[in-house]
Design a protein around this motif. Structure first.
Motif, mmCIF file in Angstrom:
data_model
loop_
_atom_site.group_PDB
_atom_site.id
_atom_site.type_symbol
_atom_site.label_atom_id
_atom_site.label_comp_id
_atom_site.label_asym_id
_atom_site.label_seq_id
_atom_site.Cartn_x
_atom_site.Cartn_y
_atom_site.Cartn_z
ATOM 1 N N PRO A 80 0.832 -1.349 0.007
ATOM 2 C CA PRO A 80 -0.009 0.149 0.102
ATOM 3 C C PRO A 80 0.882 1.396 -0.088
ATOM 4 O O PRO A 80 1.855 1.379 0.522
ATOM 5 C CB PRO A 80 -1.111 -0.048 1.115
ATOM 6 N N PRO A 81 0.599 2.348 -0.876
ATOM 7 C CA PRO A 81 1.187 3.516 -0.806
ATOM 8 C C PRO A 81 1.251 4.116 0.472
ATOM 9 O O PRO A 81 -0.059 4.411 1.008
ATOM 10 C CB PRO A 81 0.645 4.271 -1.985
ATOM 11 N N ALA A 82 2.543 4.807 0.781
ATOM 12 C CA ALA A 82 2.608 5.576 2.063
ATOM 13 C C ALA A 82 1.699 6.740 2.015
ATOM 14 O O ALA A 82 1.096 7.464 2.972
ATOM 15 C CB ALA A 82 3.812 5.863 2.475
ATOM 16 N N SER A 83 1.673 7.462 0.857
ATOM 17 C CA SER A 83 0.911 8.476 0.450
ATOM 18 C C SER A 83 -0.689 8.602 0.202
ATOM 19 O O SER A 83 -1.442 9.584 0.234
ATOM 20 C CB SER A 83 1.623 9.252 -0.714
ATOM 21 N N GLY A 84 -1.296 7.109 0.418
ATOM 22 C CA GLY A 84 -2.547 6.934 0.042
ATOM 23 C C GLY A 84 -3.522 7.141 1.228
ATOM 24 O O GLY A 84 -3.080 7.564 2.140
ATOM 25 N N PRO A 85 -4.771 7.113 0.903
ATOM 26 C CA PRO A 85 -5.737 7.459 2.093
ATOM 27 C C PRO A 85 -5.720 6.258 3.059
ATOM 28 O O PRO A 85 -5.439 5.151 2.649
ATOM 29 C CB PRO A 85 -7.131 7.403 1.039
ATOM 30 N N PRO A 86 -6.309 6.669 4.126
ATOM 31 C CA PRO A 86 -6.128 5.660 5.275
ATOM 32 C C PRO A 86 -7.169 4.544 5.035
ATOM 33 O O PRO A 86 -8.111 4.683 4.208
ATOM 34 C CB PRO A 86 -6.775 6.331 6.442
ATOM 35 N N SER A 87 -6.991 3.456 5.446
ATOM 36 C CA SER A 87 -7.838 2.309 5.149
ATOM 37 C C SER A 87 -9.249 2.400 5.996
ATOM 38 O O SER A 87 -8.864 2.798 7.000
ATOM 39 C CB SER A 87 -7.253 0.952 5.733
ATOM 40 N N THR A 88 -10.404 2.209 5.310
ATOM 41 C CA THR A 88 -11.420 2.118 6.032
ATOM 42 C C THR A 88 -11.903 0.782 6.780
ATOM 43 O O THR A 88 -12.864 0.756 7.407
ATOM 44 C CB THR A 88 -12.809 2.756 5.272
ATOM 45 N N GLY A 89 -11.004 -0.186 6.584
ATOM 46 C CA GLY A 89 -11.480 -1.680 7.042
ATOM 47 C C GLY A 89 -12.157 -2.457 5.711
ATOM 48 O O GLY A 89 -12.798 -1.627 4.827
ATOM 49 N N PRO A 90 -12.302 -3.668 6.164
ATOM 50 C CA PRO A 90 -13.305 -4.395 4.987
ATOM 51 C C PRO A 90 -14.666 -3.830 4.803
ATOM 52 O O PRO A 90 -15.454 -3.300 5.858
ATOM 53 C CB PRO A 90 -13.327 -5.826 5.943
ATOM 54 N N LEU A 91 -14.958 -3.741 3.590
ATOM 55 C CA LEU A 91 -16.253 -3.272 2.996
ATOM 56 C C LEU A 91 -17.408 -4.404 3.040
ATOM 57 O O LEU A 91 -17.577 -4.809 1.696
ATOM 58 C CB LEU A 91 -16.129 -2.670 1.867
ATOM 59 N N THR A 92 -17.666 -4.815 4.191
ATOM 60 C CA THR A 92 -18.741 -5.854 4.270
ATOM 61 C C THR A 92 -20.096 -5.654 4.951
ATOM 62 O O THR A 92 -20.778 -6.525 5.233
ATOM 63 C CB THR A 92 -17.889 -7.048 4.928
ATOM 64 N N THR A 93 -20.092 -4.363 5.296
ATOM 65 C CA THR A 93 -21.469 -3.819 6.097
ATOM 66 C C THR A 93 -22.331 -3.431 5.057
ATOM 67 O O THR A 93 -22.089 -2.517 4.213
ATOM 68 C CB THR A 93 -21.296 -3.073 7.104
ATOM 69 N N VAL A 94 -23.684 -3.899 5.025
ATOM 70 C CA VAL A 94 -24.733 -3.466 4.102
ATOM 71 C C VAL A 94 -25.463 -2.141 4.675
ATOM 72 O O VAL A 94 -26.048 -2.163 5.718
ATOM 73 C CB VAL A 94 -25.798 -4.424 3.810
ATOM 74 N N ARG A 95 -24.969 -1.146 3.709
ATOM 75 C CA ARG A 95 -25.542 0.196 4.007
ATOM 76 C C ARG A 95 -27.139 0.228 3.426
ATOM 77 O O ARG A 95 -28.038 1.057 4.260
ATOM 78 C CB ARG A 95 -24.562 1.435 3.526
ATOM 79 N N ALA A 96 -27.262 -0.135 2.550
ATOM 80 C CA ALA A 96 -28.479 0.054 1.833
ATOM 81 C C ALA A 96 -28.810 -1.342 0.855
ATOM 82 O O ALA A 96 -27.766 -1.681 0.181
ATOM 83 C CB ALA A 96 -28.820 1.095 1.091
ATOM 84 N N ALA A 97 -29.926 -1.612 0.611
ATOM 85 C CA ALA A 97 -30.381 -2.765 -0.279
ATOM 86 C C ALA A 97 -31.479 -2.049 -1.083
ATOM 87 O O ALA A 97 -32.672 -2.127 -0.476
ATOM 88 C CB ALA A 97 -30.680 -4.176 0.262
ATOM 89 N N ILE A 98 -31.354 -2.067 -2.480
ATOM 90 C CA ILE A 98 -32.435 -1.257 -3.086
ATOM 91 C C ILE A 98 -33.265 -2.457 -4.120
ATOM 92 O O ILE A 98 -32.443 -2.966 -4.977
ATOM 93 C CB ILE A 98 -31.971 -0.339 -4.003
ATOM 94 N N ASP A 99 -34.280 -2.654 -3.890
ATOM 95 C CA ASP A 99 -35.180 -3.577 -4.781
ATOM 96 C C ASP A 99 -35.105 -2.578 -6.146
ATOM 97 O O ASP A 99 -36.149 -1.956 -6.067
ATOM 98 C CB ASP A 99 -36.257 -4.293 -4.140
ATOM 99 N N LEU A 100 -34.834 -3.278 -7.138
ATOM 100 C CA LEU A 100 -35.223 -2.627 -8.442
ATOM 101 C C LEU A 100 -36.564 -2.868 -9.140
ATOM 102 O O LEU A 100 -36.750 -2.371 -10.322
ATOM 103 C CB LEU A 100 -33.917 -2.677 -9.340
ATOM 104 N N THR A 101 -37.363 -3.679 -8.728
ATOM 105 C CA THR A 101 -38.455 -4.368 -9.097
ATOM 106 C C THR A 101 -39.333 -3.132 -9.782
ATOM 107 O O THR A 101 -39.991 -3.325 -10.842
ATOM 108 C CB THR A 101 -39.115 -5.283 -8.327
ATOM 109 N N ALA A 102 -39.505 -2.259 -9.056
ATOM 110 C CA ALA A 102 -40.583 -1.029 -9.270
ATOM 111 C C ALA A 102 -40.053 -0.140 -10.522
ATOM 112 O O ALA A 102 -40.742 0.756 -11.005
ATOM 113 C CB ALA A 102 -40.744 -0.239 -8.072
ATOM 114 N N ALA A 103 -38.882 -0.315 -10.963
ATOM 115 C CA ALA A 103 -38.293 0.341 -12.114
ATOM 116 C C ALA A 103 -39.076 0.142 -13.462
ATOM 117 O O ALA A 103 -38.787 0.679 -14.354
ATOM 118 C CB ALA A 103 -36.830 0.368 -12.085
#
Length: 442
Positions: A80-103
């Protein structure tokens, strides 16, 4: 990111042929060419009676030997680059789930592509099962559908991008229009079509990938198209605002230097480089055995001039095949490759070559999509129940995390998003084949 690829190679044939444009095709010793195939769509004239089989070529006919060892003479990925942004950690939490059926009320349609927006929303492209119906571009804001517009179908969607002016670019096989892109205004539904290669009735195979540089408004497209006239493989730079092709490169010699076969369905993807150029990723077969593949990188600047030589990520003895790729802002290319005993996660810096193995996984089935966070610490892959995070600094793979679907989940793609990651696919709850977008975060 790469959607699922077929592991079988298309049987394209190349024969010696010259055109006024000085493009060249080379003979494939693995098959007998009945005629002449060329990069240009005009083709070389061959009479119907001139189909005498060629003799089996000798070793002298096979041309110069191609490299089969990994490119360890180039800089390796340092982590990982030293000048890169900090890690947010594993991206495994569902923030939102959108059912697209109505579209698409009353119409069954599958989500085939999506792209996140800077404000935390997304656009999703839905393709109806009824081929007579147009596609639908759905706008998602927050956790709800905010609108939708119809657009003429793109029969085979290669990629979807969000341009700097807010329009959505859908790149792929446009059906009767040929190959190119549709520029869609998601608010009004206005569509502008740019054809990069006209359609032909004698199509045998087509595949392509694209990469967008929003700051310059330039779209790069690589395509491999086979017809009776031959195979065309080219890299193009397109000014999105005008639809004008500002640069084009014949890839025949570039690919031939690494592989005895065309790109075909061993094309893994196209990723932007920080200098405005692109990195082309494909599996080269340097010998006459198609299965002896080497994940290979070809780098180009913004004018499509080569930057260094080909970078071979593995050697031919390792039998690796690229399953998915992901890119970083500094030009680092991450690859998930299948090998005999599982999968390897590898990284190649911009201008670099083969380096350390970041992670080794037993699973070979769920490697068709890959996402790496900007900090280059955590990677995300699909899993049978949802997603799975991998620590790129230790090689540790965490246990899979569910997406709230308990009846036949199918995660088709993982994409970068402002909140972390965007996934799309389908679930058999609350109804069969329900199409979903999932926003994921730490």
């Amino acid at each position: 990111m790469l959607l699922r690829r077929r592991p079988l190679r298309s049987p394209f044939l190349r024969a010696e042929c010259y055109t006024s444009g000085m493009t060249r095709w080379r003979r494939l010793p693995a098959a007998l060419a009945a005629g002449c195939v060329v990069l240009a769509l005009s083709g070389c004239p061959v009479g119907e009676d001139e189909q005498t089989p060629e003799p089996t070529p000798s070793a002298a006919d096979l041309g110069p030997a191609r490299p089969i060892d990994p490119s360890t003479d180039l800089p390796a990925y340092p982590g990982p680059p030293a000048s890169g942004p900090p890690s947010t950690g594993p991206l495994t939490t569902v923030r939102a789930a959108i059912d697209l059926t109505a579209a698409t009320p009353g119409v069954f349609a599958r989500v085939v592509a999506a792209v996140a927006t800077p404000d935390g929303g997304a656009f999703a492209l839905l393709t109806p099962a009824d081929r007579a119906l147009p596609q639908t571009l759905v706008t998602v804001r927050g956790d709800a559908i905010a609108g939708s517009v119809a657009l003429p179908r793109v029969e085979d969607v290669w990629d979807v991008h969000l341009s700097g002016d807010g329009s959505v670019l859908v790149v792929g096989n446009l059906g009767d229009d040929g190959y190119g892109l549709r520029v869609v205004d998601p608010a009004t539904g206005a569509v502008r079509t740019t054809v990069l290669l006209p359609a032909r009735d004698d199509l045998h195979f087509s595949i392509g990938r694209s990469a967008l540089h929003p700051a310059s408004g330039r779209l790069h497209v690589v395509l491999s198209v086979a017809t009776d006239a031959g195979v065309r493989e080219a890299l193009l730079a397109v000014d999105v605002a005008t639809g004008r092709v500002v640069a084009e490169r014949d890839l025949a010699d570039d690919v031939a230097a690494s592989s005895a076969y065309p790109l075909a369905d061993q094309l893994a993807g196209l990723l932007p480089r920080p200098d405005g150029g692109v990195t082309l990723v494909f599996d080269a077969s340097p010998t006459q055995v198609p299965q002896d593949r080497i994940p290979t990188l070809l780098r180009y600047d913004g004018d499509l001039e080569p930057v260094g030589g080909a970078a071979r990520v593995t050697g031919s003895s390792e039998g690796a095949e690229t399953q998915s790729i992901a890119g970083a802002a500094d030009g680092t290319v991450f690859l998930l490759v299948a090998v005999e005993d599982g999968s390897w996660l590898l990284a190649v810096p911009d201008g670099g070559g083969a380096g350390p193995l970041l992670a080794q996984l037993e699973d070979r089935v769920y490697g068709y999509a890959l996402l790496v966070e900007p900090a280059q610490v955590w990677a995300l892959l699909p899993s049978p129940v949802g997603v799975r995070a991998v620590d790129l600094t230790t090689g540790e793979a965490l246990l899979p995390e569910g997406l709230g679907c308990y009846h036949r989940l199918d995660v088709r793609a993982l994409l970068p998003a402002a909140s972390g990651a965007l996934a799309f696919g389908e679930c058999d709850s609350p109804r069969e084949d329900t199409q979903f977008l999932w926003f994921l975060g730490p």
